[in-house]
Design an enzyme around this catalytic site. Sequence first.
Site, PDB file in Angstrom:
ATOM      1  N   SER A  24      -2.670  -5.870  10.011  1.00 30.16           N
ATOM      2  CA  SER A  24      -1.902  -5.510   9.031  1.00 30.16           C
ATOM      3  C   SER A  24      -2.271  -6.255   7.727  1.00 30.16           C
ATOM      4  CB  SER A  24      -0.356  -5.454   8.783  1.00 30.16           C
ATOM      5  OG  SER A  24       0.854  -4.658   8.725  1.00 30.16           O
ATOM      6  N   CYS A  27      -0.916  -8.620   1.212  1.00 24.11           N
ATOM      7  CA  CYS A  27      -1.337  -9.035   0.222  1.00 24.11           C
ATOM      8  C   CYS A  27      -1.841 -10.461  -0.111  1.00 24.11           C
ATOM      9  CB  CYS A  27      -0.481  -8.738  -1.053  1.00 24.11           C
ATOM     10  SG  CYS A  27      -0.296  -7.332  -0.824  1.00 24.11           S
ATOM     11  N   GLN A 101      -6.652  -0.697   2.905  1.00 27.80           N
ATOM     12  CA  GLN A 101      -4.647   0.397   2.606  1.00 27.80           C
ATOM     13  C   GLN A 101      -4.888   1.069   0.873  1.00 27.80           C
ATOM     14  OE1 GLN A 101      -0.905  -1.907   2.362  1.00 27.80           O
ATOM     15  NE2 GLN A 101      -0.516  -0.399   3.941  1.00 27.80           N
ATOM     16  N   TYR A 183       6.812   1.193  -2.891  1.00 27.15           N
ATOM     17  CA  TYR A 183       5.646   1.617  -4.021  1.00 27.15           C
ATOM     18  C   TYR A 183       4.792   2.971  -4.291  1.00 27.15           C
ATOM     19  CZ  TYR A 183       4.920  -3.031  -2.288  1.00 27.15           C
ATOM     20  OH  TYR A 183       5.671  -4.396  -2.080  1.00 27.15           O
ATOM     21  N   ARG A 231       1.315   4.718   6.695  1.00 35.24           N
ATOM     22  CA  ARG A 231       2.012   4.081   6.307  1.00 35.24           C
ATOM     23  C   ARG A 231       3.501   4.534   5.834  1.00 35.24           C
ATOM     24  NH1 ARG A 231       2.783  -2.039   6.665  1.00 35.24           N
ATOM     25  NH2 ARG A 231       2.422  -1.945   8.595  1.00 35.24           N
ATOM     26  N   LEU A 303       7.713  -8.003  13.613  1.00 34.00           N
ATOM     27  CA  LEU A 303       7.710  -8.994  15.091  1.00 34.00           C
ATOM     28  C   LEU A 303       7.951  -8.624  16.543  1.00 34.00           C
ATOM     29  CD1 LEU A 303      11.836 -10.263  13.124  1.00 34.00           C
ATOM     30  CD2 LEU A 303       9.462 -11.098  13.678  1.00 34.00           C
TER      31      LEU A 303
HETATM   32  C1  FMN Z   1       2.064 -12.118   3.488  1.00 35.45           C
HETATM   33  C2  FMN Z   1       2.331 -11.275   3.623  1.00 35.45           C
HETATM   34  C3  FMN Z   1       1.764 -10.155   3.006  1.00 35.45           C
HETATM   35  C4  FMN Z   1       1.651  -7.909   3.219  1.00 35.45           C
HETATM   36  N1  FMN Z   1       1.520  -7.662   2.211  1.00 35.45           N
HETATM   37  C5  FMN Z   1       1.400  -6.048   2.868  1.00 35.45           C
HETATM   38  C6  FMN Z   1       0.306  -5.146   2.339  1.00 35.45           C
HETATM   39  O1  FMN Z   1      -0.597  -5.331   1.894  1.00 35.45           O
HETATM   40  N2  FMN Z   1       1.215  -3.971   3.100  1.00 35.45           N
HETATM   41  C7  FMN Z   1       1.083  -3.619   3.965  1.00 35.45           C
HETATM   42  O2  FMN Z   1       1.532  -1.765   4.029  1.00 35.45           O
HETATM   43  N3  FMN Z   1       2.398  -4.335   4.140  1.00 35.45           N
HETATM   44  C8  FMN Z   1       2.668  -5.380   3.745  1.00 35.45           C
HETATM   45  N4  FMN Z   1       3.079  -6.567   4.483  1.00 35.45           N
HETATM   46  C9  FMN Z   1       3.957  -6.443   5.596  1.00 35.45           C
HETATM   47  C10 FMN Z   1       3.334  -6.734   6.809  1.00 35.45           C
HETATM   48  O3  FMN Z   1       2.143  -5.295   6.867  1.00 35.45           O
HETATM   49  C11 FMN Z   1       4.306  -6.129   8.162  1.00 35.45           C
HETATM   50  O4  FMN Z   1       4.544  -4.627   7.884  1.00 35.45           O
HETATM   51  C12 FMN Z   1       5.546  -6.981   8.239  1.00 35.45           C
HETATM   52  O5  FMN Z   1       5.794  -8.811   7.840  1.00 35.45           O
HETATM   53  C13 FMN Z   1       6.603  -6.962   9.393  1.00 35.45           C
HETATM   54  O6  FMN Z   1       5.232  -7.407   9.952  1.00 35.45           O
HETATM   55  P1  FMN Z   1       5.466  -8.311  11.283  1.00 35.45           P
HETATM   56  O7  FMN Z   1       6.870  -8.690  11.624  1.00 35.45           O
HETATM   57  O8  FMN Z   1       4.184  -8.593  11.579  1.00 35.45           O
HETATM   58  O9  FMN Z   1       5.075  -9.974   9.955  1.00 35.45           O
HETATM   59  C14 FMN Z   1       2.525  -7.935   4.103  1.00 35.45           C
HETATM   60  C15 FMN Z   1       3.744  -9.094   5.010  1.00 35.45           C
HETATM   61  C16 FMN Z   1       3.251 -10.236   4.740  1.00 35.45           C
HETATM   62  C17 FMN Z   1       3.557 -11.227   5.799  1.00 35.45           C
END
Ligand code: FMN
Length: 358
Positions: A24, A27, A101, A183, A231, A303
């Site tokens: 994913s 940032c 993205q 956003y 997304r 998750l």
């Molecule tokens: C460190 C960090 C940075 C993230 N940056 C973005 C981003 O740049 N673009 C985005 O759509 N989501 C971003 N997210 C959200 C994740 O892409 C994801 O949707 C969210 O963490 C849930 O997924 P997970 O349970 O696998 O962490 C970020 C999440 C984390 C933890």
Amino acid sequence: MSDPYIFRPITFRSVTARNRIMVSPMCQYSATDGVPNDWHFQHLAARAVGGAGIVFAEMTNVEPRGRISAGCLGLWNDEQRDAFARIARFLKAQGAVAGIQLAHAGRKASTARPWEGGKPIPPEKGGWLAIAPSPIPFGEGYPVLVEMDEKTIAGTVAQFAAATRRAREAGFDVIELHGAHGYLISSFLSPITNRRNDRYGGSFENRIRFLLEVVDAVRSEWPEELPLFVRISCTDWMEKSWDIEASVKLAQVLKAGGKVDLIDCSSGGVDPRQKVNVYPGYQVPFAAAIRSRAGIATGAIGLINGPELAEQIVANGQADLIIMARGMLNDPYWPLHAAKTLKATIPWPVQYERGNIF
Ligand SMILES: Cc1cc2nc3c(=O)[nH]c(=O)nc-3n(C[C@H](O)[C@H](O)[C@H](O)COP(=O)(O)O)c2cc1C
């Protein structure tokens, strides 16, 4: 046992990913002037080496005031493009599909980095004026916003096109539009944040107009043979707001338009009062509903850290891709390790083959 589903290749237009696992966009808040550096290189490179099918560079903004923080990435100049080119080249050399993205933070722009508190920074303290469909601050302490007029809307759409051209020149294989998490694009979609009375606000058709214009602009610069993902937040987790029904309807419109190849199904981030019940795979039902009711490919996120859960989601036809964020921070070699658990044979990088011992 037959091949696990998550390790089967998948093709979008002319691009084939070696498996269904996508890193994913995440940032890193570690750029200067929006230019990717060695930190971004190692972050993305490690996950391509780790076996993911698609590796996405983080939310990359189309103009300086579209950044969440001063440390966020951009693609509004050629210096940024050239630094991205090195990253895209390496991801592809490792057998991954290279994704970026494209985004604009809108009303959530101009904040401190998370490890510096994440609070909004007003212009007089070194931040900048943020733009939004309606001048409704994200939450307490957020500064006033500039309501976008039609000229600003058209200019922002053109910035998405310009960033797309640079993404192509940098060698990326796939673009994802960030239409989630409150956003800019997301804040046009949601009736909580979009209170406009013109053709960009009010009805569902008007609220999705900005996204559709961005999709058209991106497609005007993005080759027909390359895929485009979007997304979205499938629900705002608020009463009487954007919900899964609106998301299915939007996905049907995007599917009919023929320009978008996959919906990445996230949720929330629009209103700080949201109430979310979080558990493993909690957003999977959104991916499943959109996939079955709009007939478009979906990515499931949220998750999904266990290989067995990931496998079930793809095997059950709930999603086409498994998208992972925090699990990939925890273990950049998650795909190599998941293959062991699921008894799939996938090649390790030849340089690391001697580490394939557990
Ligand atoms: C460190 C960090 C940075 C993230 N940056 C973005 C981003 O740049 N673009 C985005 O759509 N989501 C971003 N997210 C959200 C994740 O892409 C994801 O949707 C969210 O963490 C849930 O997924 P997970 O349970 O696998 O962490 C970020 C999440 C984390 C933890």
